[in-house]
Scaffold this active site. Structure first.
Site, PDB file in Angstrom:
ATOM      1  CG  HIS A  43      85.892  16.446 125.344  1.00 57.53           C
ATOM      2  ND1 HIS A  43      85.646  16.682 126.677  1.00 57.53           N
ATOM      3  CD2 HIS A  43      85.363  17.495 124.666  1.00 57.53           C
ATOM      4  CE1 HIS A  43      84.985  17.825 126.805  1.00 57.53           C
ATOM      5  NE2 HIS A  43      84.810  18.338 125.599  1.00 57.53           N
ATOM      6  CD  GLU A 146      82.596  24.593 123.880  1.00 54.23           C
ATOM      7  OE1 GLU A 146      82.195  23.446 123.639  1.00 54.23           O
ATOM      8  OE2 GLU A 146      83.807  24.892 123.958  1.00 54.23           O
ATOM      9  CG  ASP A 172      80.221  21.394 126.380  1.00 57.45           C
ATOM     10  OD1 ASP A 172      79.885  20.523 127.199  1.00 57.45           O
ATOM     11  OD2 ASP A 172      81.318  21.395 125.822  1.00 57.45           O
TER      12      ASP A 172
END
Length: 250
Positions: A43, A146, A172
């Site tokens: 990310h 996740e 997530d």
């Protein structure tokens, strides 16, 4: 004792996530006494040069460095491992088949299919033989759990040889349950605890991101052993906000 070996001793290991990509911050954090540092590429805008510069800054300070790659891809994992981290975190492992692929991509033959090259990990060729011989035993492979599908298949995922630990990605996970706008919903924590209990049954260390360091004690009491106590950007923002508020209140 290397990072992978320490994972299997059951000790509690405190880490921090780095997202800003500067070697100066990485070096400073490595000097503070953290057991491990999570370098985040999924990310962020980090590239291989950025990752390697941080690993070089961290080296020699007694802190392990682990990189989260952006996907479960053979070339991606190979190139990150060649920069020389102590481990790799692989996101979105949702089935045993995906778990087996991740290990295959992370291990040299005969355990996997990782390609052999000349990069920092191998001492640019100066330690090629030694690294290829030891890497399978010394480089940790960590899965991100996740998604609700991963929770549903967690027992099978944990059976895969070559797995060293899992990290639970609560945000997530919440999204996969259509609860991303309701992060306090107890159903999310229920699934997190299912992963933790499965890990305890399988003897696999389980980790979690602790956004508030005050929550660390609770996670440790529950049985989590691999913790990241927030992220550089969050700590920077909190410190700056506090400084401004303190100055204005005076």
């Amino acid at each position: 004792m290397n990072f992978r070996q320490r994972l299997h001793t059951g000790e509690i290991m405190y880490g921090l996530t780095l997202t800003l990509g500067t070697p100066q911050i990485a070096e400073m954090i490595a000097r503070l006494g953290f057991d491990w540092i999570w370098i985040e590429t999924e990310h962020t805008t980090m590239n291989l040069d950025t990752v390697q510069a941080q690993l070089q800054a961290i080296a020699g300070n007694g802190t392990a460095a682990v990189v989260r790659v952006d996907c479960n891809d053979q070339t991606t994992i190979k190139r990150i491992l060649d920069t020389g981290p102590d481990g790799v975190i692989i996101p979105s492992i949702n089935s045993r088949a995906e778990a087996e692929e991740a290990v295959k991509f992370s291990k040299y033959p005969p355990l996997g299919e990782r390609g052999i090259g000349l990069a920092r990990a191998q001492g640019y060729g100066l330690d090629l033989g030694g690294y290829v011989k030891s890497a399978n035993d010394e480089v940790a492979v960590i899965f991100m759990i996740e998604h609700i599908r991963a929770v549903q298949d967690i027992d099978n995922i944990l059976k895969v040889d070559g797995l060293d630990a899992v990290m639970v990605g609560s945000l997530d996970l919440a999204g996969s349950m259509n609860l991303h706008n309701d992060l306090a919903n107890p159903l999310i924590e229920l699934e997190v605890q299912k992963v933790l209990r499965a890990c305890q049954r399988a003897g696999v260390p389980c980790g979690a991101f602790v956004g508030d360091p005050s929550q660390a004690k609770t996670r440790i009491e529950q049985g989590f052993r691999l913790l990241t106590l927030g992220a550089d950007v969050l700590l920077l923002a909190a410190g700056a906000r506090n400084a401004l508020a303190t100055a204005k209140s005076g």
